[in-house]
Enzyme design. Sequence first.
Site, mmCIF file in Angstrom:
data_model
loop_
_atom_site.group_PDB
_atom_site.id
_atom_site.type_symbol
_atom_site.label_atom_id
_atom_site.label_comp_id
_atom_site.label_asym_id
_atom_site.label_seq_id
_atom_site.Cartn_x
_atom_site.Cartn_y
_atom_site.Cartn_z
ATOM 1 N N GLY A 133 0.708 -1.098 0.160
ATOM 2 C CA GLY A 133 0.112 0.000 0.021
ATOM 3 C C GLY A 133 0.639 1.264 0.079
ATOM 4 O O GLY A 133 0.646 2.011 -1.052
ATOM 5 N N GLY A 147 1.019 -6.893 4.824
ATOM 6 C CA GLY A 147 2.527 -7.606 4.509
ATOM 7 C C GLY A 147 3.216 -7.319 5.746
ATOM 8 O O GLY A 147 4.049 -8.029 5.822
ATOM 9 N N ASN A 176 7.814 -7.761 17.865
ATOM 10 C CA ASN A 176 7.970 -9.280 17.080
ATOM 11 C C ASN A 176 9.306 -8.837 16.037
ATOM 12 O O ASN A 176 9.162 -8.130 15.195
ATOM 13 C CB ASN A 176 6.924 -9.402 16.208
ATOM 14 C CG ASN A 176 7.104 -10.945 15.238
ATOM 15 O OD1 ASN A 176 8.252 -11.030 14.653
ATOM 16 N ND2 ASN A 176 6.111 -11.602 15.105
ATOM 17 N N PRO A 177 10.596 -9.319 16.565
ATOM 18 C CA PRO A 177 11.753 -9.035 16.052
ATOM 19 C C PRO A 177 11.683 -9.467 14.219
ATOM 20 O O PRO A 177 12.344 -8.828 13.631
ATOM 21 C CB PRO A 177 12.845 -9.878 16.624
ATOM 22 C CG PRO A 177 12.218 -10.235 18.053
ATOM 23 C CD PRO A 177 10.709 -10.295 17.805
ATOM 24 N N LYS A 178 10.865 -10.415 14.195
ATOM 25 C CA LYS A 178 10.956 -10.967 12.996
ATOM 26 C C LYS A 178 10.234 -10.110 11.755
ATOM 27 O O LYS A 178 10.757 -9.634 10.831
ATOM 28 C CB LYS A 178 10.429 -12.238 12.644
ATOM 29 C CG LYS A 178 10.751 -12.996 11.425
ATOM 30 C CD LYS A 178 10.237 -14.567 11.376
ATOM 31 C CE LYS A 178 11.116 -15.533 10.924
ATOM 32 N NZ LYS A 178 10.680 -17.019 11.004
ATOM 33 N N THR A 179 9.114 -9.419 12.142
ATOM 34 C CA THR A 179 8.017 -8.643 11.395
ATOM 35 C C THR A 179 8.746 -7.441 11.440
ATOM 36 O O THR A 179 8.717 -6.637 10.163
ATOM 37 C CB THR A 179 6.711 -8.686 11.840
ATOM 38 O OG1 THR A 179 6.710 -8.783 13.358
ATOM 39 C CG2 THR A 179 6.345 -10.252 11.656
ATOM 40 N N GLN A 234 10.096 -5.055 8.305
ATOM 41 C CA GLN A 234 9.476 -3.620 8.141
ATOM 42 C C GLN A 234 10.966 -2.627 7.876
ATOM 43 O O GLN A 234 10.783 -1.834 7.000
ATOM 44 C CB GLN A 234 8.714 -3.120 9.259
ATOM 45 C CG GLN A 234 7.356 -3.925 9.298
ATOM 46 C CD GLN A 234 6.431 -3.166 8.189
ATOM 47 O OE1 GLN A 234 6.294 -3.373 7.143
ATOM 48 N NE2 GLN A 234 5.585 -2.285 8.731
ATOM 49 N N VAL A 251 7.174 1.334 13.595
ATOM 50 C CA VAL A 251 8.410 0.953 12.570
ATOM 51 C C VAL A 251 8.078 0.780 11.119
ATOM 52 O O VAL A 251 9.108 0.385 10.441
ATOM 53 C CB VAL A 251 8.827 -0.753 13.171
ATOM 54 C CG1 VAL A 251 9.140 -0.702 14.625
ATOM 55 C CG2 VAL A 251 7.691 -1.625 12.864
ATOM 56 N N GLU A 284 7.594 3.151 8.715
ATOM 57 C CA GLU A 284 7.818 4.040 7.860
ATOM 58 C C GLU A 284 9.331 4.463 8.107
ATOM 59 O O GLU A 284 10.152 5.228 7.140
ATOM 60 C CB GLU A 284 7.045 5.229 7.714
ATOM 61 C CG GLU A 284 5.780 4.917 7.165
ATOM 62 C CD GLU A 284 4.670 5.796 7.399
ATOM 63 O OE1 GLU A 284 4.644 6.806 6.740
ATOM 64 O OE2 GLU A 284 3.876 5.755 8.423
HETATM 65 MO MO1 MOS Z 1 1.810 5.287 5.098
HETATM 66 S S1 MOS Z 1 2.326 6.831 3.745
HETATM 67 O O1 MOS Z 1 1.147 6.411 6.258
HETATM 68 O O2 MOS Z 1 0.786 4.394 4.470
#
Ligand code: MOS
Length: 759
Positions: free
Chosen positions: A263, A491, A653-656, A660, A724, A726
């Site tokens: 997204g 995701g 969750n260290p993996k996800t 990110q 986490v 962005e």
């Molecule tokens: Mo993010 S630009 O706040 O989907």
Amino acid sequence: MAKAVALAPDSWIPGGEPDPLIEQRHGHVGKPVSRLDGPLKVTGGASFAAEFPMEGMVYAAVAYSTVAKGRIAELDTAAAEAAPGVVLVMTHRNTPRLKPTPVFLSAQKASGGDALPVMQDGQIHWNGQPLAVVLADTQEQADHAKSLIRIGYETEEAVTDFAQAQQRGTRTAQFMGQPLHDAKGDAEAALAKAPVKVDALYTTPRHNHNPIELHAVTLAWQGETLRVHDSQQMVAHCAWTLAKVFDIAEDQVVVTSPFVGGGFGSKTLWQHHILAAAAAKLAGRPVRLVLSREGVYRVVGGRSPTQQRVALGANPDGRLTALIHSGTTVKTAHNAMPEPFILPTRSAYTAETILLDVQQVELDMVSNTFMRAPGEAVGTFALECALDELAHELGIDPVELRIRNEPKEDPTSGLPFSARHIVEAWRAGVERFGWSRRNPQPGVVREGEWLVGMGCATATYPYYRMPGGAARLTITREGRATVDVAVHEMGMGTATVQTQVTAERLGLPMEAIRFNYGDSTLPGVIMAGGSQQTAATGASVIAAYNKLVGELLTLAGNDSTLAGLKPEEVASRDAGLCKRDEPERYESYASILSRARRDEVSVVAEPPQPLEMMHWSMHSHGAMFCEVRVNVVTGEPRVSRFLGSFDCGRILNPKTAASQFRGGIIMGLGLALMEETQFDERSGRIMNPSLAEYHVPVHLDVPEIDVIWTDIPDPHTPMGARGVGEIGITGTGAAVANAIFNATGKRVRDLPITLDKLM
Ligand code: MOS
């Protein structure tokens, strides 16, 4: 300066610090649990918006304007209507009358990308605007018929040139109701007097959104209800906005979106939603509308270009006496989203004087919108390159320069930081990356044909607190729990992390939890945006848990070992409740419910209004480190190593989370080196609307990316966590550019840094 907000107690916050009692017993939160949706995704079992079948469904194709402004003078749809399989050709002549689209940020649940009328008249507002929709029995028939539509234009002069628009005058940009302008002291005067200074212009281009999954809807009018299978990061907002446009009750629109193939800010409501629903109404048939990749460029906005001046004045010891970050960005007249590139600068460094300002011009183009870390992604490029330039002028190590200007409190609002351990992140990163091996003299480290350099930059993204959170929590006599909340899985691991949070709170195994999301009929108005979905959802789940405990205590009554306890004295363990500091006083959920002759108990709760937390300056932080190689013959830049060292509170969750961070950094590599929309300023047309011509990083462009974090809980957030999603794209562009300077001695201030700029 930001407005002071009345202090309010934050004692409601349930356990910013991990609760040791809960941790010892359950320990789900903080574990690297694999994504629960992983098997569905890799086996093809996850259904996306364009994969839901509907009985009698027809396929849509969209014709777009090829001029930027004017009106339709001629329109011939006869050949299209006569083409094989065609069910409907919809133009402004027959589109149902619609109400205006509430544009994103204009109201809590508004999610429209632009406020323009949708095919209500023959007026044209941008090059690429939808002018006709064809419905046919197959996609191929619809596409073919669309090609037979003939449109003649009466054009008007459009404003499509950034420089020309600037000459006509700019305005101070407004963001979320506030001007993008801050001032402390006389920064220009301080700059003039500064013993050491840098003053430079940085430019960043337009970017278009390219999630793997194309924007798509499959929808139908079922009686008076509009049923939408969508790819959406704001399901509740989307349903509300569609209800406004079609002038029906909010509960007459149901939007679901169980999986989203990316997204980044683009999977909101755009004209294709409205067109598909209008065409379905007119044809009396379910419609599937999948924008082509070109269609995404025509209908869905992206990030605007910016021109940014950063001027820094400093004493010889590196302390900032002046910090100026100003410039101009581009938007349309019909959206509320200027690219707010000064946001990161508001809280980054202490300085005696500060001047921050964003001016805007309005062009005739597709509405720009949010793209991952709007503001910070490109704002940190300019700010953090300028810091590097200043470090070079001063002969001070760039990490050290940043630490010397570390603020004790928020430099523009004056608010205390909720938690800020960026110096720890810098120190850990310096160690891990081997920063001491960097040669501060540019252009001297060479391996064969390759010049090698290292650069660094600060990453930062705010912790937003938005209203609208709510969740339903249901527990059964069998010890199974269901959470219902209208959030999104793009995701990032939403369902996984919230299942961990819920299991931990309830003292249940993860297998006993069902997390329902992606459905506008569920409680909560929470967007997957602003890196706040996890915190907003967790706060809602915890509020529901606290309410559930109260209900269970009431049901347990006087015959229970728990009798007389207040909810705050109670915790969960082993599928039941216990006294927090006396765990042997325990009764299972099964026992409580069966004694009360109940199969289940269910509550809906909202967390306290997040405005109560506005007396903190809250941000995620990071220290980015990059190593590049630049080919002396071809100018080709190659990122060879990257480290992100983060301070984002507790990592749930260290993996996800690592995924990110890495994903954000990869998008940042694209921002640094390749992403650029080719916008023809004469015609207002996007000339590279495809992944063949709009370059994003591929595997060969991405080195091993190392990520580490402080894992220090934020005492003022519901789970000790900050966002986490962005932060990874912030700082990355500057870290790359600064590494390229260190490698080559060339300072490129104009993104993307392509090889022609390095030859
Ligand atoms: Mo993010 S630009 O706040 O989907």
